[in-house]
Design a protein around this motif. Structure first.
Motif, PDB file in Angstrom:
ATOM      1  N   LEU A  60       0.815  -1.215   0.000  1.00 61.96           N
ATOM      2  CA  LEU A  60       0.000   0.000   0.000  1.00 61.96           C
ATOM      3  C   LEU A  60       0.847   1.263   0.000  1.00 61.96           C
ATOM      4  O   LEU A  60       0.413   2.308  -0.500  1.00 61.96           O
ATOM      5  CB  LEU A  60      -0.928  -0.022   1.221  1.00 61.96           C
ATOM      6  N   ASP A  61       2.073   1.185   0.530  1.00 61.34           N
ATOM      7  CA  ASP A  61       2.912   2.382   0.603  1.00 61.34           C
ATOM      8  C   ASP A  61       3.503   2.784  -0.749  1.00 61.34           C
ATOM      9  O   ASP A  61       4.242   3.762  -0.835  1.00 61.34           O
ATOM     10  CB  ASP A  61       4.030   2.214   1.638  1.00 61.34           C
ATOM     11  N   ARG A  62       3.147   2.057  -1.808  1.00 60.49           N
ATOM     12  CA  ARG A  62       3.558   2.448  -3.156  1.00 60.49           C
ATOM     13  C   ARG A  62       2.408   3.050  -3.964  1.00 60.49           C
ATOM     14  O   ARG A  62       2.590   3.444  -5.114  1.00 60.49           O
ATOM     15  CB  ARG A  62       4.144   1.247  -3.902  1.00 60.49           C
ATOM     16  N   VAL A  63       1.237   3.130  -3.361  1.00 56.20           N
ATOM     17  CA  VAL A  63       0.078   3.719  -4.042  1.00 56.20           C
ATOM     18  C   VAL A  63       0.191   5.230  -4.036  1.00 56.20           C
ATOM     19  O   VAL A  63       0.359   5.855  -2.985  1.00 56.20           O
ATOM     20  CB  VAL A  63      -1.238   3.279  -3.366  1.00 56.20           C
ATOM     21  N   VAL A  64       0.105   5.832  -5.231  1.00 56.50           N
ATOM     22  CA  VAL A  64       0.193   7.287  -5.380  1.00 56.50           C
ATOM     23  C   VAL A  64      -1.219   7.871  -5.396  1.00 56.50           C
ATOM     24  O   VAL A  64      -2.124   7.330  -6.044  1.00 56.50           O
ATOM     25  CB  VAL A  64       0.936   7.656  -6.679  1.00 56.50           C
ATOM     26  N   VAL A  65      -1.413   8.965  -4.698  1.00 55.05           N
ATOM     27  CA  VAL A  65      -2.725   9.607  -4.639  1.00 55.05           C
ATOM     28  C   VAL A  65      -2.971  10.381  -5.932  1.00 55.05           C
ATOM     29  O   VAL A  65      -2.233  11.307  -6.265  1.00 55.05           O
ATOM     30  CB  VAL A  65      -2.817  10.552  -3.435  1.00 55.05           C
ATOM     31  N   THR A  66      -3.992   9.987  -6.656  1.00 57.04           N
ATOM     32  CA  THR A  66      -4.396  10.661  -7.885  1.00 57.04           C
ATOM     33  C   THR A  66      -5.700  11.423  -7.640  1.00 57.04           C
ATOM     34  O   THR A  66      -6.358  11.245  -6.609  1.00 57.04           O
ATOM     35  CB  THR A  66      -4.607   9.643  -9.011  1.00 57.04           C
ATOM     36  N   ASP A  67      -6.107  12.245  -8.607  1.00 53.46           N
ATOM     37  CA  ASP A  67      -7.360  12.988  -8.463  1.00 53.46           C
ATOM     38  C   ASP A  67      -8.545  12.039  -8.328  1.00 53.46           C
ATOM     39  O   ASP A  67      -9.479  12.298  -7.558  1.00 53.46           O
ATOM     40  CB  ASP A  67      -7.567  13.907  -9.672  1.00 53.46           C
ATOM     41  N   GLU A  68      -8.507  10.929  -9.061  1.00 55.38           N
ATOM     42  CA  GLU A  68      -9.617   9.978  -8.988  1.00 55.38           C
ATOM     43  C   GLU A  68      -9.692   9.325  -7.612  1.00 55.38           C
ATOM     44  O   GLU A  68     -10.790   9.102  -7.077  1.00 55.38           O
ATOM     45  CB  GLU A  68      -9.473   8.913 -10.070  1.00 55.38           C
ATOM     46  N   VAL A 117      -4.982   1.882 -10.532  1.00 54.02           N
ATOM     47  CA  VAL A 117      -4.400   2.392  -9.287  1.00 54.02           C
ATOM     48  C   VAL A 117      -2.982   2.867  -9.600  1.00 54.02           C
ATOM     49  O   VAL A 117      -2.165   2.095 -10.111  1.00 54.02           O
ATOM     50  CB  VAL A 117      -4.363   1.301  -8.199  1.00 54.02           C
ATOM     51  N   GLY A 118      -2.686   4.128  -9.321  1.00 57.70           N
ATOM     52  CA  GLY A 118      -1.365   4.666  -9.595  1.00 57.70           C
ATOM     53  C   GLY A 118      -0.320   4.084  -8.651  1.00 57.70           C
ATOM     54  O   GLY A 118      -0.513   4.083  -7.430  1.00 57.70           O
ATOM     55  N   ILE A 119       0.787   3.606  -9.216  1.00 55.53           N
ATOM     56  CA  ILE A 119       1.831   2.946  -8.428  1.00 55.53           C
ATOM     57  C   ILE A 119       3.186   3.604  -8.687  1.00 55.53           C
ATOM     58  O   ILE A 119       3.522   3.924  -9.834  1.00 55.53           O
ATOM     59  CB  ILE A 119       1.923   1.447  -8.780  1.00 55.53           C
ATOM     60  N   ALA A 120       3.954   3.781  -7.637  1.00 56.79           N
ATOM     61  CA  ALA A 120       5.335   4.268  -7.752  1.00 56.79           C
ATOM     62  C   ALA A 120       6.285   3.080  -7.709  1.00 56.79           C
ATOM     63  O   ALA A 120       6.171   2.223  -6.825  1.00 56.79           O
ATOM     64  CB  ALA A 120       5.656   5.229  -6.610  1.00 56.79           C
ATOM     65  N   ARG A 121       7.204   3.014  -8.671  1.00 54.49           N
ATOM     66  CA  ARG A 121       8.210   1.952  -8.620  1.00 54.49           C
ATOM     67  C   ARG A 121       9.101   2.126  -7.395  1.00 54.49           C
ATOM     68  O   ARG A 121       9.462   1.165  -6.721  1.00 54.49           O
ATOM     69  CB  ARG A 121       9.064   1.977  -9.888  1.00 54.49           C
ATOM     70  N   THR A 122       9.460   3.372  -7.142  1.00 55.37           N
ATOM     71  CA  THR A 122      10.278   3.692  -5.975  1.00 55.37           C
ATOM     72  C   THR A 122       9.501   4.678  -5.117  1.00 55.37           C
ATOM     73  O   THR A 122       9.329   5.837  -5.487  1.00 55.37           O
ATOM     74  CB  THR A 122      11.622   4.313  -6.389  1.00 55.37           C
ATOM     75  N   PRO A 230       2.467   8.758 -10.438  1.00 51.69           N
ATOM     76  CA  PRO A 230       2.600   7.310 -10.641  1.00 51.69           C
ATOM     77  C   PRO A 230       3.570   6.986 -11.775  1.00 51.69           C
ATOM     78  O   PRO A 230       3.652   7.712 -12.760  1.00 51.69           O
ATOM     79  CB  PRO A 230       1.175   6.874 -11.002  1.00 51.69           C
ATOM     80  N   ASP A 231       4.288   5.895 -11.637  1.00 53.77           N
ATOM     81  CA  ASP A 231       5.120   5.384 -12.719  1.00 53.77           C
ATOM     82  C   ASP A 231       4.314   4.481 -13.645  1.00 53.77           C
ATOM     83  O   ASP A 231       4.606   4.367 -14.827  1.00 53.77           O
ATOM     84  CB  ASP A 231       6.316   4.606 -12.158  1.00 53.77           C
TER      85      ASP A 231
END
Length: 243
Positions: A60-68, A117-122, A230-231
């Motif tokens: 969950l700590d890789r989920v990026v907050v998007t407008d949606e 779901v927006g995800i950050a690689r790092t 997000p990546d």
């Protein structure tokens, strides 16, 4: 901003979706800050289950907050607020809004998973508030200053800015020191403003020193950096789309 960086929405975010929510909360003695936290926690449980029950689990700590995602959290919170308002006195004036927001929340969650779901690689977490002290040497004017910092990973990803620290300076400069130093960071950025202005970046390149000394007058020409987006996106179809 990452999902785990803290409370995502503000009261103004709720007002943007419903003009009467503050009035309703006040009339019915509903604590909105608690509703914001509980709704985010509930969405977090659903997202964690969705992302970890995959061939390649994602935390969950890789989920990026998007407008949606913000919109989803807003209608989820409003459904809870109007549901509470109705249940307190079985007041039918709130029942319709409670049902509307509940249905909207269900549709929003399905659409959110379908769109991705927006995800950050790092993942770079939000910085903690820094320690800020006044120094005797420097060219800052007397006044109150607001200071924020943000981390930058060696991969280039930038985290969310810390909450602002307000400090009264009697002239001279400011010494800014992060309270913790995450691993694999290229450095950090410092943002400062006078009084109630918007803090702007003061450093040219990522800071690698333990302490930043702001001895010169504040700069106003340096833009960003903003927190990384997000990546890639994870969709319910199990496909991954690059941004």
């Amino acid at each position: 901003m990452l999902f785990t960086d803290g409370i995502i929405l503000t009261m103004q975010d709720l007002r943007d979706h419903d003009n009467y929510v503050l009035e309703v909360a006040s009339t019915e003695s509903i604590e909105l800050s608690s509703k914001l936290a509980l709704s985010q926690r509930a969405v977090g449980y659903e997202l964690a289950s969705y992302l970890t029950n995959r061939e390649a689990p994602i935390s969950l700590d890789r989920v990026v907050v998007t407008d949606e995602l913000r919109d989803l959290l807003a209608v989820q919170t409003l459904a809870a607020v109007y549901g509470d308002a109705y249940n307190r006195n079985l007041n039918d004036r709130y029942l319709g809004r409670a049902k509307d927001f509940r249905h909207m929340s269900e549709r929003s969650f399905r659409r959110f998973l379908q769109n991705g779901v927006g995800i950050a690689r790092t993942a770079v977490r939000r910085a903690d508030k820094p320690a800020v002290e006044c120094t005797f040497e420097g060219g800052l004017n007397v006044g109150v200053y607001r200071v924020q910092i943000a981390w930058q990973h060696v991969a280039g990803n930038v985290g969310e800015r810390s909450d602002a620290v307000a400090v009264e300076c009697t002239g001279g400069g400011l010494a800014v020191t992060p309270r913790s130093y995450p691993e694999n960071m290229a450095g950090w950025h410092v943002f400062i403003s006078a009084a109630d202005g918007i803090p702007l970046r003061q450093n040219e390149a990522p800071i690698q020193e333990a302490t930043w000394i702001q001895a010169n007058p504040l700069r106003s020409e340096l833009d960003g950096p903003e927190a990384s987006g997000p990546d890639y996106y994870v969709r319910q179809s199990a496909q991954m789309l690059r941004r």
